[in-house]
Design an enzyme around this catalytic site. Sequence first.
Site, PDB file in Angstrom:
ATOM      1  N   ARG A 223      52.807 -15.339  63.711  1.00 14.41           N
ATOM      2  CA  ARG A 223      51.986 -15.612  61.911  1.00 14.41           C
ATOM      3  C   ARG A 223      50.205 -16.411  62.282  1.00 14.41           C
ATOM      4  NH1 ARG A 223      53.333 -12.035  59.873  1.00 14.41           N
ATOM      5  NH2 ARG A 223      55.023 -11.351  57.853  1.00 14.41           N
ATOM      6  N   HIS A 271      45.220  -8.801  60.731  1.00 17.48           N
ATOM      7  CA  HIS A 271      46.574  -8.508  60.180  1.00 17.48           C
ATOM      8  C   HIS A 271      47.026  -6.661  60.383  1.00 17.48           C
ATOM      9  CE1 HIS A 271      50.390 -10.613  58.347  1.00 17.48           C
ATOM     10  NE2 HIS A 271      50.677  -9.553  59.407  1.00 17.48           N
TER      11      HIS A 271
HETATM   12  P1  NDP Z   1      62.545 -11.371  65.595  1.00 17.16           P
HETATM   13  O1  NDP Z   1      64.349 -12.037  64.104  1.00 17.16           O
HETATM   14  O2  NDP Z   1      64.257 -10.068  65.726  1.00 17.16           O
HETATM   15  O3  NDP Z   1      63.183 -12.246  65.990  1.00 17.16           O
HETATM   16  C1  NDP Z   1      62.445 -13.539  65.940  1.00 17.16           C
HETATM   17  C2  NDP Z   1      63.106 -13.573  67.557  1.00 17.16           C
HETATM   18  O4  NDP Z   1      62.009 -14.815  67.839  1.00 17.16           O
HETATM   19  C3  NDP Z   1      64.028 -14.008  67.843  1.00 17.16           C
HETATM   20  O5  NDP Z   1      64.334 -13.587  69.020  1.00 17.16           O
HETATM   21  C4  NDP Z   1      64.888 -15.649  67.844  1.00 17.16           C
HETATM   22  O6  NDP Z   1      66.098 -15.877  68.834  1.00 17.16           O
HETATM   23  C5  NDP Z   1      63.178 -16.159  67.879  1.00 17.16           C
HETATM   24  N1  NDP Z   1      63.423 -17.673  68.031  1.00 17.16           N
HETATM   25  C6  NDP Z   1      63.548 -17.731  66.131  1.00 17.16           C
HETATM   26  N2  NDP Z   1      63.347 -19.167  65.959  1.00 17.16           N
HETATM   27  C7  NDP Z   1      63.219 -19.562  67.527  1.00 17.16           C
HETATM   28  C8  NDP Z   1      63.042 -20.925  67.437  1.00 17.16           C
HETATM   29  N3  NDP Z   1      62.551 -22.161  66.467  1.00 17.16           N
HETATM   30  N4  NDP Z   1      62.910 -21.711  68.612  1.00 17.16           N
HETATM   31  C9  NDP Z   1      63.048 -20.011  69.867  1.00 17.16           C
HETATM   32  N5  NDP Z   1      62.591 -18.550  69.451  1.00 17.16           N
HETATM   33  C10 NDP Z   1      63.155 -18.801  68.105  1.00 17.16           C
HETATM   34  O7  NDP Z   1      61.637 -10.895  64.018  1.00 17.16           O
HETATM   35  P2  NDP Z   1      61.230  -9.716  64.740  1.00 17.16           P
HETATM   36  O8  NDP Z   1      60.295  -9.299  66.286  1.00 17.16           O
HETATM   37  O9  NDP Z   1      61.061  -8.601  63.330  1.00 17.16           O
HETATM   38  O10 NDP Z   1      59.498 -10.153  63.840  1.00 17.16           O
HETATM   39  C11 NDP Z   1      59.130 -11.405  64.473  1.00 17.16           C
HETATM   40  C12 NDP Z   1      57.477 -12.016  63.227  1.00 17.16           C
HETATM   41  O11 NDP Z   1      57.046 -11.085  64.080  1.00 17.16           O
HETATM   42  C13 NDP Z   1      57.938 -12.291  62.262  1.00 17.16           C
HETATM   43  O12 NDP Z   1      58.830 -13.179  61.853  1.00 17.16           O
HETATM   44  C14 NDP Z   1      56.414 -12.349  62.033  1.00 17.16           C
HETATM   45  O13 NDP Z   1      56.019 -13.015  61.049  1.00 17.16           O
HETATM   46  C15 NDP Z   1      55.171 -11.188  62.604  1.00 17.16           C
HETATM   47  N6  NDP Z   1      55.159 -10.145  61.858  1.00 17.16           N
HETATM   48  C16 NDP Z   1      53.883  -9.359  63.094  1.00 17.16           C
HETATM   49  C17 NDP Z   1      53.472  -8.312  62.219  1.00 17.16           C
HETATM   50  C18 NDP Z   1      52.093  -8.135  62.883  1.00 17.16           C
HETATM   51  O14 NDP Z   1      51.466  -6.923  62.288  1.00 17.16           O
HETATM   52  N7  NDP Z   1      51.338  -8.781  63.116  1.00 17.16           N
HETATM   53  C19 NDP Z   1      54.145  -6.941  61.660  1.00 17.16           C
HETATM   54  C20 NDP Z   1      55.800  -7.275  61.431  1.00 17.16           C
HETATM   55  C21 NDP Z   1      56.728  -8.854  61.550  1.00 17.16           C
HETATM   56  P3  NDP Z   1      67.131 -15.414  68.303  1.00 17.16           P
HETATM   57  O15 NDP Z   1      67.059 -13.846  68.813  1.00 17.16           O
HETATM   58  O16 NDP Z   1      67.980 -16.492  69.667  1.00 17.16           O
HETATM   59  O17 NDP Z   1      66.649 -15.113  66.962  1.00 17.16           O
HETATM   60  C1  OXD Z   2      55.645  -8.070  58.932  1.00 17.77           C
HETATM   61  C2  OXD Z   2      53.392  -8.453  58.458  1.00 17.77           C
HETATM   62  O1  OXD Z   2      56.101  -9.458  58.496  1.00 17.77           O
HETATM   63  O2  OXD Z   2      53.135  -7.177  58.361  1.00 17.77           O
HETATM   64  O3  OXD Z   2      56.015  -7.159  58.435  1.00 17.77           O
HETATM   65  O4  OXD Z   2      53.614  -9.134  59.791  1.00 17.77           O
END
Ligand code: NDP
Ligand code: OXD
Length: 308
Positions: A223, A271
């Site tokens: 983000r 995005h």
């Molecule tokens: P997940 O929930 O599957 O993975 C999130 C990861 O971040 C996990 O490994 C988690 O750790 C880690 N994490 C969260 N908080 C912390 C922290 N404080 N310290 C260290 N590690 C942390 O999410 P996704 O992979 O599905 O998606 C990630 C993000 O991608 C979304 O939230 C969104 O913001 C973004 N996104 C962007 C898109 C785009 O088009 N640009 C499209 C879709 C999503 P743990 O495994 O230990 O829980």
């Molecule tokens: C999502 C995104 O969170 O598109 O799926 O950013």
Amino acid sequence: MTLLYHADAERGAEWAVLFAERAPEIPFEYRPDAVSPEAVRFLAVWHPAAGMLQRYRNLEVLFSLGAGVDQFDLDDIPKDLPLVRMVEPGIAEGMAEYVSLSVMLLHRHFLDYVGQQRAEVWKLKRFYPTSCLRVGFLGAGMLAQAAIAKLQAFGFTLSAWSRSEKKIEGVTSYHGEDGLNAFLPQCDILVCLLPLTPETRGMLDGALFSKLPKGAAIINCGRGQHLAQSDLLDALASGQLSRAILDVTDPEPLPPGHPFWHHEKIFLTPHTASMTQPHTAVDTVIDNIRRHRAGKTMVGLVDRHSLY
Ligand code: NDP
Ligand code: OXD
């Protein structure tokens, strides 16, 4: 018992066809005016307008149409209303493509060559075997793991940092505060795929950049609010960072004249790193509705404490 898809009508119409084929027993609607609010038990939204949830008083599940849920005001969502994010193969595949493409563009200096071509410069830059390039992921969840799987095929040296301890075949994994300090110096390219939470907001800042190898590049697909914008400009000016590929900004879009628009070391995409794909997402939502009805845990259920 209707599922209301409350987002763009074009994609809603696609969902409607797929729902009718794959789950005719679940009433589906994408035109909010065509359904009585009392009949709506499942609501799928990307960015709920203020007050939208008050309209649907009989909701059993709120589905995010995206993988992230930071666009919701979680204080406005009753604690006992399950919120489910989008965990589906299409969105993972799209992110894997975007990250692989971005890493390859950097690895093979394509962004330098775009500038060189405009300046009529013919000058090659050396590149090294992929194993010499260390790509690290902030976040090791659904999307990071999909990208990792693609990059493994190219032979990059991979690492990832997460909150909890992880074991991913062929990837050096780090977690927690100490883990972050050990992880950052190993990243020639740092990819941010974290959710936006109070702990991760503003994490991509000068202090973090200073722990990367000099000349590292960043790719932010998380983000825009993960990034301290002026710290990025400083790090690019000093050469601590060589490039930034940003798919997300704050705000979106950036205002006219914002320094990122014309910065030669910043590459922006609107995005679009990934998107929910109806053909695969529909199955996920159908499966989750069936799970919910059977009293089973839904896939992608958001933990209201960790906020992702
Ligand atoms: P997940 O929930 O599957 O993975 C999130 C990861 O971040 C996990 O490994 C988690 O750790 C880690 N994490 C969260 N908080 C912390 C922290 N404080 N310290 C260290 N590690 C942390 O999410 P996704 O992979 O599905 O998606 C990630 C993000 O991608 C979304 O939230 C969104 O913001 C973004 N996104 C962007 C898109 C785009 O088009 N640009 C499209 C879709 C999503 P743990 O495994 O230990 O829980
Ligand atoms: C999502 C995104 O969170 O598109 O799926 O950013």
